[in-house]
Design a protein around this motif. Structure first.
Motif, mmCIF file in Angstrom:
data_model
loop_
_atom_site.group_PDB
_atom_site.id
_atom_site.type_symbol
_atom_site.label_atom_id
_atom_site.label_comp_id
_atom_site.label_asym_id
_atom_site.label_seq_id
_atom_site.Cartn_x
_atom_site.Cartn_y
_atom_site.Cartn_z
ATOM 1 N N THR A 89 0.818 -1.218 0.000
ATOM 2 C CA THR A 89 0.000 0.000 0.000
ATOM 3 C C THR A 89 0.848 1.263 0.000
ATOM 4 O OG1 THR A 89 -0.110 0.104 2.416
ATOM 5 C CG2 THR A 89 -1.797 -1.215 1.279
ATOM 6 N N GLY A 90 2.164 1.093 0.096
ATOM 7 C CA GLY A 90 3.059 2.240 0.142
ATOM 8 C C GLY A 90 3.491 2.627 1.537
ATOM 9 N N LYS A 91 2.938 1.968 2.553
ATOM 10 C CA LYS A 91 3.316 2.273 3.929
ATOM 11 C C LYS A 91 4.708 1.724 4.217
ATOM 12 C CE LYS A 91 1.968 1.448 8.739
ATOM 13 N NZ LYS A 91 0.990 0.765 9.624
ATOM 14 N N LYS A 92 5.531 2.552 4.856
ATOM 15 C CA LYS A 92 6.854 2.095 5.264
ATOM 16 C C LYS A 92 6.697 1.251 6.527
ATOM 17 C CE LYS A 92 10.223 5.057 5.120
ATOM 18 N NZ LYS A 92 11.119 6.180 5.513
ATOM 19 N N LEU A 93 7.121 -0.026 6.458
ATOM 20 C CA LEU A 93 6.948 -0.935 7.583
ATOM 21 C C LEU A 93 8.064 -0.798 8.604
ATOM 22 C CD1 LEU A 93 5.766 -4.138 5.673
ATOM 23 C CD2 LEU A 93 4.416 -2.207 6.530
ATOM 24 N N TRP A 94 9.271 -0.540 8.145
ATOM 25 C CA TRP A 94 10.383 -0.266 9.055
ATOM 26 C C TRP A 94 11.551 0.323 8.283
ATOM 27 C CZ3 TRP A 94 14.837 -2.939 7.818
ATOM 28 C CH2 TRP A 94 14.712 -4.187 7.216
#
Length: 484
Positions: free
Chosen positions: A123-128
């Motif tokens: 989704t484009g979210k930075k996970l880490w």
């Protein structure tokens, strides 16, 4: 262990298996063979990808496939992720798919040297993200060279982890990192190993035939600094091969001056387990002993590309094909005996592909770096080394692929994701992504192009639907494209 993907296809999920099935091999049943080939296409990306020097050959066409004609390809942008940080660092970063939660869909592992590593979700979210502000960066000074890493489950939880090089202060480290959180699981220091700009990380992972266990191969420099290996003491040349188990216990180290840029394992019975491995021009067993060296290869010259494949499906034996500045040809992997020679010198790039309809023998595509000074740059050779075609374009092939409607022949994917047919006709250009985000579409030089987008995009089944997507990245974006 069988699993069912999103598309409903039954596959065989074999963590740590390697891309070793050679053309003409058969498995117990059609679905099993199809699933095994799908795994192998994944594993040539996840376990030993050094894209600037090309990818392992994996069969993608078959005699039972639907016939057709090559046609222009179209790609639709399916996912577009905005990147933060230094735009040039982003363009010179590396990327691998990673399945952080074990659901069969892959996220994006994006890193630059020892400076920054992060994972973005679909989704484009930075996970880490982890950052080492004093860590080595991959910069334009490295031109086409990039760091390697490997993605695999190393802690047994069924989810992908990251195996990569990093640094703590002035010490280089080999690190296993949790793919979902970025947490370090374990690491070992490598005192004395260079942290210079050119000290690239070279990692290959294979599973051994002898005990069915994985082995991690890491390129290291030899003691002696610049004096070693005739002044060519570079990790990019695999001058010393160090081996580790999955717990990062050191097993052995073998000196291999001027070996080459890539590795290729030999799996004679095509069961997914390797008997031995070629590290450039040297054949090593998995106890670290040098079995043989490619016959006639200049001792001061390294191998630029090496592949293992059964070039003729009528033969029971695979061959090794290697190319470099002073030499090139096919070899018997058992003895390193030369079978034939490439008819030109200074070949830097090479791919093996099913250019003639299966079950015809495979073709070898070789390219000399001409920088505009040679007439003949890309040659197509038969499985016996005879030149059958000259392509008057400097194609730098990365891998064979199956992308158009003809399932009996391969296509060639080259730098910047450009796809060619067997004659050198362009089936897919880079136009579908090149102007995204306001990128200047004018081409002043190859150096300028490298500063905009990666030259080595990833072809991979990212969403588990049985079809490969094309993933590229540049100054401001990661882009995933679907073939239409």
């Amino acid at each position: 262990m069988c699993h069912r993907t999103k598309s409903g296809r039954v596959g065989i999920r074999r963590p740590l298996a390697v891309a070793l099935l050679v053309a003409g091999s058969t498995l117990a049943c059609g679905p099993a063979r199809t699933a095994a080939l799908d795994d192998m296409r994944q594993e040539r990306v996840l376990l030993h990808r050094n894209a600037p020097r090309g990818m392992e050959f994996v069969p993608t066409s078959s005699a039972s496939g639907a016939a057709g004609t090559s046609k222009r390809l179209k790609v639709k942008v399916a996912i577009e992720i905005r990147l933060d940080g230094n735009p040039v660092d982003n363009a010179y970063s590396s990327l691998l798919p990673i399945d952080v939660n074990g659901n069969g869909a892959f996220e994006y592992l994006h890193w630059n040297g020892h400076r920054i590593m992060r994972v973005y979700g679909r989704t484009g979210k930075k996970l880490w993200q982890i950052t080492n502000r004093s860590g080595r960066r991959t910069t334009p000074a490295l031109y086409q060279h990039r760091d390697q890493a490997a993605v695999l489950d190393l802690d047994g939880d069924g989810k992908d982890d990251v195996l990569h090089c990093w640094q703590s202060g002035s010490t280089k480290r080999l690190v296993v990192r949790n793919g979902a959180t970025g947490r370090e699981i374990r690491s070992i220091g490598m005192p004395g190993q260079s942290l210079s700009t050119g000290a690239l990380c070279r990692i290959s992972v294979y599973r051994k035939q002898s005990d069915r266990q994985p082995i991690i191969l890491l390129s290291q420099t030899q003691p002696g600094g610049r004096r070693a290996c005739g002044g060519r003491n570079y990790t990019d040349n695999w001058v010393r091969v160090a081996a580790f188990d999955r717990k990062l216990k050191r097993l052995w180290a073998t000196n291999t001056c001027d070996a080459g840029h890539v590795t290729a394992a030999v799996d004679r019975n095509a069961d997914g387990y390797a008997e031995y491995v070629f590290v450039g021009k040297y054949s090593l067993d998995f106890a670290g002993k040098i079995r043989c060296r490619l016959a006639g290869w200049d001792r001061s010259d390294h191998v630029d590309a090496v592949r293992v494949a059964r070039l003729d499906p009528r033969s029971a034996n695979p061959q090794v094909v290697a190319v470099g500045r002073t030499s090139g040809g096919a070899f018997d992997p058992r003895t390193c005996r030369r079978l034939w020679s490439v008819p030109v010198k200074n070949v830097q790039e090479m791919a093996i592909a099913q250019l003639d309809p299966a079950p015809a023998p495979l073709s070898i595509i070789v390219t000399r770096r001409s920088y505009g000074t040679l007439r003949e740059t890309t040659l197509v050779l038969t499985s016996k080394g005879r030149k059958v075609r000259t392509i008057h374009a400097e194609i730098q092939p990365m891998q064979n692929a199956q992308l158009d409607g003809n399932r009996r022949t391969d296509e060639l994917m080259a730098m910047f994701g450009v796809v060619y047919d067997r004659t050198g006709k362009v089936l897919l250009s880079r136009d579908w992504y090149w102007g995204l985000g306001g990128t200047d579409t004018r081409t002043r030089s190859l150096d300028d192009d490298f500063n905009k987008w990666t030259a080595y995009p990833v072809l991979f089944d990212m969403d588990g639907d049985g079809r490969e997507e094309l993933v590229t990245w540049g100054r401001k974006r990661i882009v995933e494209g679907e073939f239409r």
